[in-house]
Write a protein that holds these residues in place. Structure first.
Motif, PDB file in Angstrom:
ATOM      1  N   ASP A  99      26.753  19.004 -16.936  1.00  0.00           N
ATOM      2  CA  ASP A  99      25.568  18.875 -17.769  1.00  0.00           C
ATOM      3  C   ASP A  99      25.416  20.145 -18.605  1.00  0.00           C
ATOM      4  OD1 ASP A  99      24.378  20.861 -16.174  1.00  0.00           O
ATOM      5  OD2 ASP A  99      23.322  19.411 -14.917  1.00  0.00           O
ATOM      6  N   LYS A 100      24.380  20.214 -19.405  1.00  0.00           N
ATOM      7  CA  LYS A 100      24.201  21.322 -20.339  1.00  0.00           C
ATOM      8  C   LYS A 100      24.132  22.655 -19.623  1.00  0.00           C
ATOM      9  CE  LYS A 100      21.201  22.983 -24.064  1.00  0.00           C
ATOM     10  NZ  LYS A 100      19.962  22.731 -24.852  1.00  0.00           N
ATOM     11  N   ASN A 129      31.238  16.435 -21.824  1.00  0.00           N
ATOM     12  CA  ASN A 129      30.906  17.831 -22.119  1.00  0.00           C
ATOM     13  C   ASN A 129      32.044  18.780 -21.762  1.00  0.00           C
ATOM     14  OD1 ASN A 129      28.313  17.109 -23.019  1.00  0.00           O
ATOM     15  ND2 ASN A 129      27.487  17.185 -20.937  1.00  0.00           N
TER      16      ASN A 129
END
Length: 349
Positions: A99-100, A129
């Motif tokens: 995730d980010k 990602n």
């Protein structure tokens, strides 16, 4: 003594010697003292092996142990930064996306001096990602399977050749190998575009001619489609090599004053090759060289790994065998008897 060799599956004979590997481990322990630390991102790696046997990550740990490097677990989903003593991050069978926040943690580590990444990719992982992260440094992980067709059958155990001239492949460049298990192909960005950012990307292992990256790999009787698939058709006159493993260097490794500031990454489109049952001598060389390259031990890159033991048949001519029989049965015992007699006579006198 048992640490010096591997036995065959039936346990009846010695299959391979690893004496030099063990000596190297002892020397590294003596000269470096405290073990170095690599961290396995456990929440992004294939920890369990559904097929049974030794998991790929555990087999890789064995290679690290022999190089005086500890493999410690780390959960990047914890939100904590990578430990300051980390000399390398490992993702074996990368099967979960980042995730980010996790990407930020990874980038913070990668921006450190002497950062190292060793990544093997799961065949079925849906990654977005983390693929974007690797792509930004020149390596693209394709959504395909490396296959070929022979005698009406689809072959999936990718064959390839190690690239000669790479710092990682010293001693085994141009050697052929086979990667058991599913393999995804890799793409590489334009070298000139990356050079302005002091980033160098280069292939380590390329597929043999006739192998391609099939996008629709689940269909029956797959055929190469130039509009979708990667690589070139099996019968193409001009073959565009398909990359199976690649490496990245961020920084100026060619300058002594900046050599220790560079960061390195190795990405491999296959994980199952690490399992002991699938390991070959050239793959052992590759894994050990990769570890030493990432750890900054250039003098150990390309060192000899386990040496397979192969039975050898000795052919002796009939007349030579007769001479050998006389020497073993008559001459050697007679010489021993005469020497013993001389010692006995000397003690008496």
């Amino acid at each position: 003594m048992s640490e010096l060799y591997f036995t065959s599956e039936d346990g009846q004979r010695i299959a391979a010697w690893q004496d030099e590997k063990l000596i190297t481990s002892f020397l590294l322990s003596a000269t470096e003292g405290k073990s170095r630390r690599f961290y396995l991102i456990v929440d992004k790696s294939q920890v369990d092996d559904a097929g049974g046997g030794t998991p790929a990550w555990n087999a890789f740990k064995g290679h690290l142990d022999s190089q005086n490097i500890q493999l410690n677990p780390f959960q990047i989903s914890s939100g904590q930064p990578i430990p300051s003593d980390a000399e390398g991050l490992v993702m074996i069978g990368l099967d979960s996306d980042f995730d980010k926040r996790e990407i930020e943690i990874l980038e913070e580590y990668w921006d450190r001096n002497n950062a190292s990444l060793f990544i093997t990719v799961s065949a079925d992982a849906k990654l977005t990602n983390i693929r974007r992260f690797m792509k930004s440094y020149g390596i693209g992980v394709e959504k395909d399977r490396v296959i070929t067709v022979g005698n009406g059958h689809t072959l999936t155990k990718a064959r390839g050749t190690f690239i000669k001239g790479s710092d990682i492949t010293k001693g085994f460049g141009e050697k052929s190998t086979q990667l058991d298990g599913p393999t995804r192909s890799l793409s590489m960005a334009n070298a000139d575009q990356l050079a302005v950012k002091n980033i160098a990307v280069f292939p380590i292992l390329q597929a043999a001619p006739g192998w391609w990256g099939e996008v629709e790999y689940n269909r029956e009787n797959p055929k190469f489609d130039a509009g979708k698939d990667h690589g070139t058709a099996p019968n193409a006159k001009l073959s565009r090599p398909l990359v199976l493993a690649a490496a990245v260097v961020r920084g100026r490794e060619d300058l002594d004053r900046t050599k220790n500031l560079t960061s390195k990454m190795i990405v491999i489109g296959n994980t199952q090759f690490l399992k002991p049952a699938n390991m070959r001598s050239e793959l052992t060389h590759f894994v050990n060289s990769s570890i030493n390259w990432l750890a900054g031990r250039e003098e150990l890159v390309g060192t000899i790994g386990s040496k397979p033991v192969r039975p050898q048949k000795i052919t002796i001519k009939k007349e030579d065998k007769a001479k050998l029989d006389i020497a073993v049965i008559i001459v050697i015992p007679a010489v021993g008897f005469i020497i013993s007699l001389l010692f006995w006579w000397n003690r008496r006198s």
